[in-house]
Design a protein around this motif. Structure first.
Motif, PDB file in Angstrom:
ATOM      1  N   PRO A 103       0.830  -1.217   0.000  1.00  0.00           N
ATOM      2  CA  PRO A 103       0.000   0.000   0.000  1.00  0.00           C
ATOM      3  C   PRO A 103       0.862   1.264   0.000  1.00  0.00           C
ATOM      4  N   LEU A 104       1.583   1.457  -1.096  1.00  0.00           N
ATOM      5  CA  LEU A 104       2.588   2.506  -1.146  1.00  0.00           C
ATOM      6  C   LEU A 104       1.973   3.900  -1.028  1.00  0.00           C
ATOM      7  N   ALA A 105       0.868   4.141  -1.726  1.00  0.00           N
ATOM      8  CA  ALA A 105       0.247   5.468  -1.675  1.00  0.00           C
ATOM      9  C   ALA A 105      -0.176   5.812  -0.256  1.00  0.00           C
ATOM     10  N   ALA A 106      -0.733   4.836   0.466  1.00  0.00           N
ATOM     11  CA  ALA A 106      -1.157   5.083   1.841  1.00  0.00           C
ATOM     12  C   ALA A 106       0.038   5.331   2.759  1.00  0.00           C
ATOM     13  N   LEU A 107       1.140   4.633   2.518  1.00  0.00           N
ATOM     14  CA  LEU A 107       2.345   4.873   3.320  1.00  0.00           C
ATOM     15  C   LEU A 107       2.884   6.270   3.093  1.00  0.00           C
ATOM     16  N   VAL A 108       2.933   6.686   1.832  1.00  0.00           N
ATOM     17  CA  VAL A 108       3.444   8.024   1.511  1.00  0.00           C
ATOM     18  C   VAL A 108       2.576   9.106   2.154  1.00  0.00           C
ATOM     19  N   ALA A 109       1.280   8.814   2.301  1.00  0.00           N
ATOM     20  CA  ALA A 109       0.363   9.804   2.871  1.00  0.00           C
ATOM     21  C   ALA A 109       0.516   9.954   4.385  1.00  0.00           C
ATOM     22  N   GLU A 110       1.243   9.021   5.024  1.00  0.00           N
ATOM     23  CA  GLU A 110       1.450   9.121   6.474  1.00  0.00           C
ATOM     24  C   GLU A 110       2.344  10.325   6.779  1.00  0.00           C
ATOM     25  N   PRO A 111       1.884  11.271   7.578  1.00  0.00           N
ATOM     26  CA  PRO A 111       2.686  12.478   7.833  1.00  0.00           C
ATOM     27  C   PRO A 111       3.954  12.178   8.629  1.00  0.00           C
ATOM     28  N   GLY A 112       5.058  12.731   8.177  1.00  0.00           N
ATOM     29  CA  GLY A 112       6.309  12.625   8.918  1.00  0.00           C
ATOM     30  C   GLY A 112       6.997  11.293   8.841  1.00  0.00           C
ATOM     31  N   VAL A 113       6.558  10.396   7.943  1.00  0.00           N
ATOM     32  CA  VAL A 113       7.172   9.076   7.803  1.00  0.00           C
ATOM     33  C   VAL A 113       7.830   8.985   6.429  1.00  0.00           C
ATOM     34  N   ALA A 114       9.153   8.776   6.401  1.00  0.00           N
ATOM     35  CA  ALA A 114       9.861   8.593   5.137  1.00  0.00           C
ATOM     36  C   ALA A 114       9.743   7.140   4.703  1.00  0.00           C
ATOM     37  N   VAL A 115       9.536   6.928   3.406  1.00  0.00           N
ATOM     38  CA  VAL A 115       9.327   5.576   2.876  1.00  0.00           C
ATOM     39  C   VAL A 115      10.509   5.188   1.988  1.00  0.00           C
ATOM     40  N   VAL A 116      11.071   3.993   2.261  1.00  0.00           N
ATOM     41  CA  VAL A 116      12.155   3.434   1.467  1.00  0.00           C
ATOM     42  C   VAL A 116      11.709   2.067   0.965  1.00  0.00           C
ATOM     43  N   VAL A 117      11.918   1.807  -0.318  1.00  0.00           N
ATOM     44  CA  VAL A 117      11.604   0.487  -0.864  1.00  0.00           C
ATOM     45  C   VAL A 117      12.908  -0.188  -1.264  1.00  0.00           C
ATOM     46  N   ALA A 118      13.007  -1.472  -0.951  1.00  0.00           N
ATOM     47  CA  ALA A 118      14.245  -2.215  -1.172  1.00  0.00           C
ATOM     48  C   ALA A 118      13.950  -3.534  -1.850  1.00  0.00           C
ATOM     49  N   GLY A 119      14.912  -3.995  -2.635  1.00  0.00           N
ATOM     50  CA  GLY A 119      14.788  -5.281  -3.288  1.00  0.00           C
ATOM     51  C   GLY A 119      14.552  -5.154  -4.779  1.00  0.00           C
ATOM     52  N   PRO A 120      14.912  -6.200  -5.540  1.00  0.00           N
ATOM     53  CA  PRO A 120      14.807  -6.145  -7.003  1.00  0.00           C
ATOM     54  C   PRO A 120      13.379  -6.065  -7.514  1.00  0.00           C
ATOM     55  N   GLY A 121      12.392  -6.393  -6.693  1.00  0.00           N
ATOM     56  CA  GLY A 121      11.016  -6.315  -7.145  1.00  0.00           C
ATOM     57  C   GLY A 121      10.552  -4.921  -7.494  1.00  0.00           C
ATOM     58  N   TRP A 122      11.234  -3.924  -6.970  1.00  0.00           N
ATOM     59  CA  TRP A 122      10.821  -2.543  -7.207  1.00  0.00           C
ATOM     60  C   TRP A 122      11.421  -1.950  -8.468  1.00  0.00           C
ATOM     61  N   SER A 123      12.307  -2.677  -9.138  1.00  0.00           N
ATOM     62  CA  SER A 123      13.037  -2.082 -10.260  1.00  0.00           C
ATOM     63  C   SER A 123      12.126  -1.691 -11.412  1.00  0.00           C
ATOM     64  N   GLN A 124      10.980  -2.358 -11.551  1.00  0.00           N
ATOM     65  CA  GLN A 124      10.071  -2.039 -12.655  1.00  0.00           C
ATOM     66  C   GLN A 124       8.767  -1.430 -12.162  1.00  0.00           C
ATOM     67  N   VAL A 125       8.729  -1.020 -10.922  1.00  0.00           N
ATOM     68  CA  VAL A 125       7.516  -0.446 -10.338  1.00  0.00           C
ATOM     69  C   VAL A 125       7.722   1.051 -10.139  1.00  0.00           C
ATOM     70  N   GLY A 126       6.858   1.845 -10.707  1.00  0.00           N
ATOM     71  CA  GLY A 126       6.949   3.281 -10.504  1.00  0.00           C
ATOM     72  C   GLY A 126       6.636   3.643  -9.066  1.00  0.00           C
ATOM     73  N   THR A 127       7.484   4.456  -8.459  1.00  0.00           N
ATOM     74  CA  THR A 127       7.277   4.855  -7.072  1.00  0.00           C
ATOM     75  C   THR A 127       7.072   6.363  -7.001  1.00  0.00           C
ATOM     76  N   PRO A 128       6.079   6.812  -6.251  1.00  0.00           N
ATOM     77  CA  PRO A 128       5.818   8.249  -6.160  1.00  0.00           C
ATOM     78  C   PRO A 128       6.872   8.963  -5.330  1.00  0.00           C
ATOM     79  N   GLN A 129       7.013  10.231  -5.582  1.00  0.00           N
ATOM     80  CA  GLN A 129       7.868  11.050  -4.726  1.00  0.00           C
ATOM     81  C   GLN A 129       7.191  11.174  -3.361  1.00  0.00           C
ATOM     82  N   PRO A 130       7.948  11.202  -2.287  1.00  0.00           N
ATOM     83  CA  PRO A 130       9.417  11.175  -2.200  1.00  0.00           C
ATOM     84  C   PRO A 130       9.973   9.812  -1.804  1.00  0.00           C
ATOM     85  N   VAL A 131       9.392   8.739  -2.289  1.00  0.00           N
ATOM     86  CA  VAL A 131       9.875   7.395  -1.955  1.00  0.00           C
ATOM     87  C   VAL A 131      11.307   7.220  -2.450  1.00  0.00           C
ATOM     88  N   ARG A 132      12.148   6.626  -1.613  1.00  0.00           N
ATOM     89  CA  ARG A 132      13.532   6.347  -1.983  1.00  0.00           C
ATOM     90  C   ARG A 132      13.666   4.852  -2.272  1.00  0.00           C
TER      91      ARG A 132
END
Length: 298
Positions: free
Chosen positions: A244-273
């Motif tokens: 639930p990436l969009a919901a995580l990004v919407a959490e105030p004051g929480v930085a989101v980092v995604v890790a692993g090769p599964g994310w290489s072809q998945v578009g991630t919204p700003q400011p996800v690292r």
């Protein structure tokens, strides 16, 4: 034709636990496609094709970049800069060989001692990149070649995971710095165990939710703990897309980092690292909580 055409794309995708989209992507980008044709029209996967793809899934689950995993699955050298069998000729080659031999004998006490000693001597990041990953890949290649020995791979992975979880966790007061979680249905936690151990080594407190974290459970944990950073691991594209990436990004004051090769072809919204390597993940997390790698070591 390399063998009997026994797998349709849909059947093979289900067998491997990946999406048909991922199967098509690996065919298009890395040449891991079907090698047989049926009635001159429909392409089908042979048993040999299926074995290569199973190896691809195993290697990416250990944290290897898809391009290098594909090269190894096809019997080619890994891409420059990625961990692979070529790494075992370096200064830690003896440690890799010793670890692999102990695993072959199923000598768990020796494996535990070696794992703990390597972490103590070199630190988590070096032990992971220069010994554990090359040894696990070497063991996995042997299993794939011989179609036997999965118990060796299992005991080696379990022992490394145990050693990583023994790194003492730092005390912390106040806000939790980092929350670690796997994507829904993600069963592989070893790379996330390595990140947690590397953060503990740098006096950065964290909590880990483990494998197969349902979307609602992840959001509830973030709401209760209010971590400064949440890291979500996925080794396959379909697993990453279930987070639930969009919901995580919407959490105030929480930085989101995604890790692993599964994310290489998945578009991630700003400011996800997005991070690909263990050193990169450690540096990114420390940066987000306002610390530097050097200060963490000091």
């Amino acid at each position: 034709m390399t063998g009997p055409a026994v797998w349709t794309p849909g059947a093979l995708a289900r067998s491997l636990g990946i999406s048909p989209t991922t199967l098509r992507t690996w065919d298009r980008r890395y040449g891991l496609g079907p090698s047989a044709r049926q009635d001159g029209r429909h392409r089908r996967y042979t048993d040999q094709d299926a074995a290569r793809l199973r190896r691809m899934v195993e290697l990416t689950a250990m944290g290897m970049a898809p391009a290098s995993a594909a090269a190894l699955a096809l019997g080619q050298p890994p891409r420059d800069g990625d961990v692979g069998p070529a790494a075992v000729i370096g200064p830690h080659a003896a440690a890799v060989r010793g670890f692999a031999r102990a695993a072959t004998r199923l000598d768990e006490p020796l494996l535990r001692g070696l794992s703990q000693d390597l972490i103590s001597e070199y630190g988590v990041v070096t032990a992971w990149e220069q010994v554990f990953m090359p040894a696990l890949i070497q063991i996995g290649e042997r299993v794939a070649d011989r179609s036997s020995g999965i118990e060796v791979e299992h005991i080696a992975s379990a022992t490394v995971g145990h050693a990583l979880r023994q790194v003492p966790a730092p005390e912390h007061r106040g806000r939790l710095p980092v929350l670690l979680a796997c994507a829904p249905e993600e069963l592989h936690t070893l790379a996330l165990d390595a990140l947690g151990a590397a953060l503990s080594e740098r006096d950065c407190a964290h909590r880990a939710l483990g494998a197969r974290v349902p979307p609602r459970a992840l959001l509830d944990a973030v709401g209760k703990l209010r971590p400064a950073v949440v890291v979500v691991w996925a080794h396959r594209e379909d697993l990453a897309r279930s987070v639930p990436l969009a919901a995580l990004v919407a959490e105030p004051g929480v930085a989101v980092v995604v890790a692993g090769p599964g994310w290489s072809q998945v578009g991630t919204p700003q400011p996800v690292r997005a991070v690909r390597t263990l050193p990169g993940a450690v540096r990114t997390v420390l940066e987000l909580i306002g610390r530097s790698w050097d200060r963490a070591h000091g």
